[in-house]
Design a protein around this motif. Structure first.
Motif, PDB file in Angstrom:
ATOM      1  N   ARG A  36      77.172  25.745  99.133  1.00 31.53           N
ATOM      2  CA  ARG A  36      78.281  25.817  98.166  1.00 31.53           C
ATOM      3  C   ARG A  36      79.615  26.051  98.883  1.00 31.53           C
ATOM      4  NH1 ARG A  36      74.655  28.736  94.987  1.00 31.53           N
ATOM      5  NH2 ARG A  36      75.477  30.683  95.803  1.00 31.53           N
ATOM      6  N   THR A  37      79.616  26.938  99.865  1.00 31.79           N
ATOM      7  CA  THR A  37      80.844  27.246 100.595  1.00 31.79           C
ATOM      8  C   THR A  37      81.362  26.011 101.320  1.00 31.79           C
ATOM      9  OG1 THR A  37      80.136  29.542 100.886  1.00 31.79           O
ATOM     10  CG2 THR A  37      81.854  28.738 102.370  1.00 31.79           C
ATOM     11  N   ILE A  38      80.461  25.305 101.987  1.00 29.47           N
ATOM     12  CA  ILE A  38      80.867  24.103 102.716  1.00 29.47           C
ATOM     13  C   ILE A  38      81.297  23.005 101.743  1.00 29.47           C
ATOM     14  CG2 ILE A  38      80.005  22.235 104.191  1.00 29.47           C
ATOM     15  CD1 ILE A  38      78.390  24.418 105.697  1.00 29.47           C
ATOM     16  N   ALA A  39      80.551  22.805 100.669  1.00 28.57           N
ATOM     17  CA  ALA A  39      80.884  21.763  99.691  1.00 28.57           C
ATOM     18  C   ALA A  39      82.258  21.987  99.053  1.00 28.57           C
ATOM     19  CB  ALA A  39      79.812  21.689  98.611  1.00 28.57           C
ATOM     20  N   SER A  40      82.667  23.242  98.956  1.00 28.18           N
ATOM     21  CA  SER A  40      83.960  23.541  98.339  1.00 28.18           C
ATOM     22  C   SER A  40      85.133  22.990  99.158  1.00 28.18           C
ATOM     23  CB  SER A  40      84.129  25.042  98.125  1.00 28.18           C
ATOM     24  OG  SER A  40      84.369  25.704  99.355  1.00 28.18           O
ATOM     25  N   LYS A  41      84.909  22.657 100.416  1.00 28.42           N
ATOM     26  CA  LYS A  41      85.973  22.128 101.283  1.00 28.42           C
ATOM     27  C   LYS A  41      85.862  20.628 101.512  1.00 28.42           C
ATOM     28  CE  LYS A  41      87.663  26.182 101.916  1.00 28.42           C
ATOM     29  NZ  LYS A  41      88.860  26.561 101.206  1.00 28.42           N
ATOM     30  N   GLN A  42      84.867  19.994 100.878  1.00 30.94           N
ATOM     31  CA  GLN A  42      84.632  18.569 101.105  1.00 30.94           C
ATOM     32  C   GLN A  42      85.733  17.723 100.490  1.00 30.94           C
ATOM     33  OE1 GLN A  42      80.760  17.206  99.939  1.00 30.94           O
ATOM     34  NE2 GLN A  42      81.173  15.103 100.497  1.00 30.94           N
ATOM     35  N   THR A  43      86.195  16.758 101.259  1.00 29.41           N
ATOM     36  CA  THR A  43      87.164  15.773 100.777  1.00 29.41           C
ATOM     37  C   THR A  43      86.606  14.383 101.058  1.00 29.41           C
ATOM     38  OG1 THR A  43      88.344  15.736 102.888  1.00 29.41           O
ATOM     39  CG2 THR A  43      89.136  17.303 101.227  1.00 29.41           C
ATOM     40  N   TYR A  44      87.183  13.401 100.417  1.00 29.79           N
ATOM     41  CA  TYR A  44      86.781  12.005 100.636  1.00 29.79           C
ATOM     42  C   TYR A  44      87.893  11.371 101.460  1.00 29.79           C
ATOM     43  CZ  TYR A  44      83.684   8.176  99.173  1.00 29.79           C
ATOM     44  OH  TYR A  44      82.733   7.188  99.124  1.00 29.79           O
ATOM     45  N   PRO A  45      87.627  11.027 102.711  1.00 31.68           N
ATOM     46  CA  PRO A  45      88.685  10.422 103.521  1.00 31.68           C
ATOM     47  C   PRO A  45      89.259   9.170 102.837  1.00 31.68           C
ATOM     48  CG  PRO A  45      86.783  10.957 104.883  1.00 31.68           C
ATOM     49  CD  PRO A  45      86.372  11.159 103.448  1.00 31.68           C
ATOM     50  N   ARG A  46      90.552   9.127 102.754  1.00 30.24           N
ATOM     51  CA  ARG A  46      91.234   8.032 102.041  1.00 30.24           C
ATOM     52  C   ARG A  46      90.850   6.671 102.614  1.00 30.24           C
ATOM     53  NH1 ARG A  46      93.754   6.531  97.857  1.00 30.24           N
ATOM     54  NH2 ARG A  46      95.681   5.367  97.931  1.00 30.24           N
ATOM     55  N   SER A  47      90.771   6.587 103.945  1.00 27.37           N
ATOM     56  CA  SER A  47      90.447   5.288 104.552  1.00 27.37           C
ATOM     57  C   SER A  47      89.035   4.840 104.161  1.00 27.37           C
ATOM     58  CB  SER A  47      90.580   5.358 106.074  1.00 27.37           C
ATOM     59  OG  SER A  47      89.703   6.333 106.608  1.00 27.37           O
ATOM     60  N   ALA A  48      88.108   5.770 104.043  1.00 23.99           N
ATOM     61  CA  ALA A  48      86.742   5.433 103.622  1.00 23.99           C
ATOM     62  C   ALA A  48      86.736   5.001 102.157  1.00 23.99           C
ATOM     63  CB  ALA A  48      85.814   6.620 103.829  1.00 23.99           C
ATOM     64  N   GLN A  49      87.542   5.666 101.334  1.00 23.42           N
ATOM     65  CA  GLN A  49      87.656   5.271  99.921  1.00 23.42           C
ATOM     66  C   GLN A  49      88.187   3.851  99.802  1.00 23.42           C
ATOM     67  OE1 GLN A  49      90.264   8.358  98.406  1.00 23.42           O
ATOM     68  NE2 GLN A  49      88.636   9.119  97.088  1.00 23.42           N
ATOM     69  N   MET A  50      89.242   3.566 100.549  1.00 25.64           N
ATOM     70  CA  MET A  50      89.882   2.250 100.477  1.00 25.64           C
ATOM     71  C   MET A  50      88.915   1.142 100.885  1.00 25.64           C
ATOM     72  SD  MET A  50      93.301   2.839  99.757  1.00 25.64           S
ATOM     73  CE  MET A  50      94.156   1.486 100.440  1.00 25.64           C
ATOM     74  N   ARG A  51      88.010   1.435 101.811  1.00 23.30           N
ATOM     75  CA  ARG A  51      87.035   0.441 102.276  1.00 23.30           C
ATOM     76  C   ARG A  51      85.748   0.464 101.438  1.00 23.30           C
ATOM     77  NH1 ARG A  51      88.963   2.347 107.388  1.00 23.30           N
ATOM     78  NH2 ARG A  51      87.170   3.734 107.539  1.00 23.30           N
ATOM     79  N   GLY A  52      85.678   1.359 100.451  1.00 20.65           N
ATOM     80  CA  GLY A  52      84.501   1.440  99.593  1.00 20.65           C
ATOM     81  C   GLY A  52      83.278   2.020 100.286  1.00 20.65           C
TER      82      GLY A  52
END
Length: 116
Positions: A36-52
């Protein structure tokens, strides 16, 4: 109107609360807390999002007896180098973790990114 607990029942319930958890229950609770502690800091890198890009990386986290992240290792890649780099850096960004119940240890966690 509910009846109040009688003294013997109340003492019995209090005694049950004092029974220590088994080591495996404590470890399972600790792992959930770390995840839970680690998941609370998770982000989705924008470049990975843009490439799907999506995927799940498994990361082994080495944790000191005090709860500090000492290092991470990629156990199973996600299929995206960007998400893998994010997975390896994520535990350190989480900061201080709960101290492990049995001293220094490792835990392997899956970290998943999925586009909605």
């Amino acid at each position: 109107m509910p009846k109040p607990l009688t003294l013997p029942i109340a003492l019995g319930l209090a005694a049950l609360a004092l029974v220590p958890q088994t080591a495996s229950a404590q470890a399972a609770d600790w792992i959930k807390s770390v995840a839970r502690t680690i998941a609370s800091k998770q982000t989705y890198p924008r470049s990975a999002q843009m490439r799907g890009e999506e995927g799940t990386a498994k990361v082994k986290v080495f944790i000191s007896a005090a709860g500090a992240v000492e290092r991470t290792e990629l156990v199973s890649p996600s299929g995206s180098s960007t998400l893998d780099r994010e997975a390896l850096s994520l535990p350190s960004r989480a900061g201080q973790l709960p101290p492990p119940p049995g001293g220094a240890t490792t835990v392997t966690l899956p970290i998943t990114w999925k586009l909605l």
